[in-house]
Write a protein that holds these residues in place. Sequence first.
Motif, PDB file in Angstrom:
ATOM      1  N   VAL A 126       0.707  -1.213   0.000  1.00 21.19           N
ATOM      2  CA  VAL A 126       0.000   0.000   0.000  1.00 21.19           C
ATOM      3  C   VAL A 126       0.709   1.218   0.000  1.00 21.19           C
ATOM      4  CG1 VAL A 126      -1.510   1.094   1.428  1.00 21.19           C
ATOM      5  CG2 VAL A 126      -0.715  -0.503   2.181  1.00 21.19           C
ATOM      6  N   ARG A 127       0.508   1.963   0.616  1.00 23.14           N
ATOM      7  CA  ARG A 127       1.386   3.015   0.368  1.00 23.14           C
ATOM      8  C   ARG A 127       1.212   4.352   1.082  1.00 23.14           C
ATOM      9  NH1 ARG A 127       3.974   6.482   0.015  1.00 23.14           N
ATOM     10  NH2 ARG A 127       3.524   8.444  -0.866  1.00 23.14           N
ATOM     11  N   GLY A 128       2.142   5.025   0.952  1.00 22.30           N
ATOM     12  CA  GLY A 128       2.366   6.322   1.439  1.00 22.30           C
ATOM     13  C   GLY A 128       3.832   6.404   1.289  1.00 22.30           C
ATOM     14  N   ARG A 129       4.610   5.761   2.096  1.00 23.66           N
ATOM     15  CA  ARG A 129       6.017   5.552   1.902  1.00 23.66           C
ATOM     16  C   ARG A 129       6.116   4.081   1.738  1.00 23.66           C
ATOM     17  NH1 ARG A 129       9.469   9.599   3.642  1.00 23.66           N
ATOM     18  NH2 ARG A 129      10.808   7.990   4.335  1.00 23.66           N
ATOM     19  N   PRO A 130       7.267   3.559   1.312  1.00 21.46           N
ATOM     20  CA  PRO A 130       7.325   2.147   1.086  1.00 21.46           C
ATOM     21  C   PRO A 130       6.892   1.439   2.322  1.00 21.46           C
ATOM     22  CG  PRO A 130       9.480   3.164   0.937  1.00 21.46           C
ATOM     23  CD  PRO A 130       8.490   4.221   1.232  1.00 21.46           C
ATOM     24  N   LEU A 131       6.420   0.256   2.103  1.00 24.01           N
ATOM     25  CA  LEU A 131       6.049  -0.555   3.215  1.00 24.01           C
ATOM     26  C   LEU A 131       7.213  -0.697   4.068  1.00 24.01           C
ATOM     27  CD1 LEU A 131       4.230  -3.691   2.387  1.00 24.01           C
ATOM     28  CD2 LEU A 131       3.638  -1.893   3.891  1.00 24.01           C
ATOM     29  N   PHE A 132       6.256  -0.401   3.990  1.00 21.91           N
ATOM     30  CA  PHE A 132       7.151  -0.831   4.814  1.00 21.91           C
ATOM     31  C   PHE A 132       7.185  -2.157   4.253  1.00 21.91           C
ATOM     32  CE2 PHE A 132       3.082  -1.203   5.091  1.00 21.91           C
ATOM     33  CZ  PHE A 132       2.517  -0.223   5.810  1.00 21.91           C
TER      34      PHE A 132
ATOM     35  N   HIS B  45       3.664   3.296  -6.379  1.00 21.29           N
ATOM     36  CA  HIS B  45       3.134   2.507  -7.502  1.00 21.29           C
ATOM     37  C   HIS B  45       1.803   1.854  -7.109  1.00 21.29           C
ATOM     38  CE1 HIS B  45       2.806  -0.486 -10.658  1.00 21.29           C
ATOM     39  NE2 HIS B  45       3.769   0.156 -11.312  1.00 21.29           N
ATOM     40  N   PRO B  46       0.812   1.883  -7.995  1.00 19.83           N
ATOM     41  CA  PRO B  46      -0.503   1.300  -7.679  1.00 19.83           C
ATOM     42  C   PRO B  46      -0.443  -0.153  -7.232  1.00 19.83           C
ATOM     43  CG  PRO B  46      -0.638   2.604  -9.684  1.00 19.83           C
ATOM     44  CD  PRO B  46       0.822   2.529  -9.322  1.00 19.83           C
ATOM     45  N   ASP B  47       0.469  -0.947  -7.808  1.00 21.03           N
ATOM     46  CA  ASP B  47       0.557  -2.352  -7.406  1.00 21.03           C
ATOM     47  C   ASP B  47       1.021  -2.481  -5.954  1.00 21.03           C
ATOM     48  OD1 ASP B  47      -0.355  -3.257  -9.823  1.00 21.03           O
ATOM     49  OD2 ASP B  47       1.633  -3.636 -10.656  1.00 21.03           O
ATOM     50  N   HIS B  48       2.003  -1.663  -5.578  1.00 25.21           N
ATOM     51  CA  HIS B  48       2.478  -1.676  -4.199  1.00 25.21           C
ATOM     52  C   HIS B  48       1.378  -1.206  -3.248  1.00 25.21           C
ATOM     53  CE1 HIS B  48       4.355   0.420  -0.697  1.00 25.21           C
ATOM     54  NE2 HIS B  48       5.018  -0.717  -0.629  1.00 25.21           N
ATOM     55  N   VAL B  49       0.710  -0.138  -3.625  1.00 25.46           N
ATOM     56  CA  VAL B  49      -0.370   0.383  -2.792  1.00 25.46           C
ATOM     57  C   VAL B  49      -1.458  -0.670  -2.586  1.00 25.46           C
ATOM     58  CG1 VAL B  49      -2.228   2.097  -2.680  1.00 25.46           C
ATOM     59  CG2 VAL B  49       0.063   2.768  -3.468  1.00 25.46           C
ATOM     60  N   ARG B  50      -1.790  -1.376  -3.654  1.00 26.29           N
ATOM     61  CA  ARG B  50      -2.838  -2.399  -3.571  1.00 26.29           C
ATOM     62  C   ARG B  50      -2.430  -3.564  -2.672  1.00 26.29           C
ATOM     63  NH1 ARG B  50      -3.558  -2.668  -8.451  1.00 26.29           N
ATOM     64  NH2 ARG B  50      -2.135  -4.361  -8.986  1.00 26.29           N
ATOM     65  N   VAL B  51      -1.219  -4.008  -2.819  1.00 25.54           N
ATOM     66  CA  VAL B  51      -0.752  -5.138  -2.006  1.00 25.54           C
ATOM     67  C   VAL B  51      -0.787  -4.775  -0.520  1.00 25.54           C
ATOM     68  CG1 VAL B  51       1.264  -6.522  -1.399  1.00 25.54           C
ATOM     69  CG2 VAL B  51       0.660  -6.206  -3.800  1.00 25.54           C
ATOM     70  N   VAL B  52      -0.311  -3.575  -0.203  1.00 26.08           N
ATOM     71  CA  VAL B  52      -0.315  -3.149   1.189  1.00 26.08           C
ATOM     72  C   VAL B  52      -1.744  -3.048   1.718  1.00 26.08           C
ATOM     73  CG1 VAL B  52       0.264  -1.282   2.771  1.00 26.08           C
ATOM     74  CG2 VAL B  52       1.873  -1.935   0.959  1.00 26.08           C
ATOM     75  N   LYS B  53      -2.601  -2.430   0.931  1.00 22.54           N
ATOM     76  CA  LYS B  53      -3.980  -2.206   1.372  1.00 22.54           C
ATOM     77  C   LYS B  53      -4.762  -3.505   1.512  1.00 22.54           C
ATOM     78  CE  LYS B  53      -8.094   0.516   0.202  1.00 22.54           C
ATOM     79  NZ  LYS B  53      -8.654   1.511  -0.756  1.00 22.54           N
ATOM     80  N   GLU B  54      -4.589  -4.413   0.566  1.00 23.64           N
ATOM     81  CA  GLU B  54      -5.393  -5.628   0.547  1.00 23.64           C
ATOM     82  C   GLU B  54      -4.788  -6.787   1.330  1.00 23.64           C
ATOM     83  OE1 GLU B  54      -6.241  -6.658  -3.486  1.00 23.64           O
ATOM     84  OE2 GLU B  54      -7.301  -4.778  -3.906  1.00 23.64           O
ATOM     85  N   CYS B  55      -3.461  -6.849   1.393  1.00 26.16           N
ATOM     86  CA  CYS B  55      -2.816  -8.034   1.958  1.00 26.16           C
ATOM     87  C   CYS B  55      -2.051  -7.790   3.250  1.00 26.16           C
ATOM     88  CB  CYS B  55      -1.854  -8.643   0.936  1.00 26.16           C
ATOM     89  SG  CYS B  55      -2.629  -9.141  -0.603  1.00 26.16           S
ATOM     90  N   VAL B  56      -1.558  -6.563   3.448  1.00 27.54           N
ATOM     91  CA  VAL B  56      -0.711  -6.296   4.610  1.00 27.54           C
ATOM     92  C   VAL B  56      -1.494  -5.688   5.770  1.00 27.54           C
ATOM     93  CG1 VAL B  56       1.300  -5.043   5.464  1.00 27.54           C
ATOM     94  CG2 VAL B  56       1.340  -6.051   3.163  1.00 27.54           C
ATOM     95  N   LEU B  57      -2.099  -4.549   5.545  1.00 26.02           N
ATOM     96  CA  LEU B  57      -2.756  -3.829   6.635  1.00 26.02           C
ATOM     97  C   LEU B  57      -3.833  -4.642   7.354  1.00 26.02           C
ATOM     98  CD1 LEU B  57      -2.997  -0.213   5.186  1.00 26.02           C
ATOM     99  CD2 LEU B  57      -1.253  -1.213   6.679  1.00 26.02           C
ATOM    100  N   PRO B  58      -4.627  -5.443   6.642  1.00 31.31           N
ATOM    101  CA  PRO B  58      -5.681  -6.182   7.348  1.00 31.31           C
ATOM    102  C   PRO B  58      -5.176  -7.207   8.359  1.00 31.31           C
ATOM    103  CG  PRO B  58      -6.170  -6.033   5.000  1.00 31.31           C
ATOM    104  CD  PRO B  58      -4.759  -5.588   5.172  1.00 31.31           C
ATOM    105  N   ILE B  59      -3.938  -7.683   8.207  1.00 36.25           N
ATOM    106  CA  ILE B  59      -3.480  -8.762   9.096  1.00 36.25           C
ATOM    107  C   ILE B  59      -2.302  -8.368   9.987  1.00 36.25           C
ATOM    108  CG2 ILE B  59      -4.289 -10.484   7.437  1.00 36.25           C
ATOM    109  CD1 ILE B  59      -1.343 -11.102   6.805  1.00 36.25           C
ATOM    110  N   CYS B  60      -1.798  -7.144   9.856  1.00 35.64           N
ATOM    111  CA  CYS B  60      -0.634  -6.733  10.652  1.00 35.64           C
ATOM    112  C   CYS B  60      -1.024  -5.728  11.727  1.00 35.64           C
ATOM    113  CB  CYS B  60       0.445  -6.139   9.753  1.00 35.64           C
ATOM    114  SG  CYS B  60       1.244  -7.354   8.686  1.00 35.64           S
TER     115      CYS B  60
END
Length: 271
Positions: free
Chosen positions: A4-10, A128-143
């Motif tokens: 996802v994004r803002g700054r790199p994921l972290f 990048h939209p792909d990074h933002v999507r991965v963070v939003k859909e896969c990272v934030l919900p479980i971390c």
Amino acid sequence: MMCVRGRPLFSSPLSLAFSSTKHSPIHLRLPLSSSRRSLSAAVAMSSSSSTPPPQIIEHIVLFKVKDETDSSKITSMMNGLNGLVSLSQVIHISAAPLHRVRSSASAFTHVLHSRYGSKEDLNAYAAHPDHVRVVKECVLPICEDVMAVDWIADRVPGTLAPPPGSAAKLTFLKLKENLADEAKLEIVDVIKGLREKLPGIGQITVGENFSPARAKGFSIASIAFFKDLGELEAVDGQTELVNVEKEKVREYVDSTIVVEFVVPSGLVSGL
């Protein structure tokens, strides 16, 4: 599935820490096949060896996955992050579960390590939209917790993408307040000298964090790669030498985080 994004994921000595590589003009479409990822990794390593970048930006993110998270969701997060190897800005990327946490105060469970040729490339990756999507859909919900550190490597590693099976040791140092610049340089020099004193280290980079917002006060970071876990364990077994090096900087350090992981071979089928 993406993430996802803002700054790199972290640790043992002063710490140190490898994964996927790439360079293909294809937009991320997950899941990527293992063969496709292997090909892109080979291309990246080949191109990087012939025209190495003038500098390397190291980007590390530590994740604390929520307890009781379904394993399929963790797998999706790992695969989504590793799939970002397809982005043109990424020289190398590796997401994996932590093999060992050597700091009792740390509760992190997973890690992402990636490399870029410039701060601009890191920022472009983060947006990048792909990074933002991965963070939003896969990272934030479980971390439930995330920590990120970025630094300019003190040297360009000979191998930009450590091969699968390599073992990595990450070390983060939180320094005492009002520490003089000379002391910071002494810490960096001690870590830089570990490769010569501990031959099992295949490569190591160190630097000062330039993204303090999510670093939790840790300001100096290093990553060291070993051929495999056996080599890492052999270096850790040299306790007398390791302790001598740690004593050189102990008075400057307030706290440390040391974690280890193994570079994955491709998309994860289950964790």
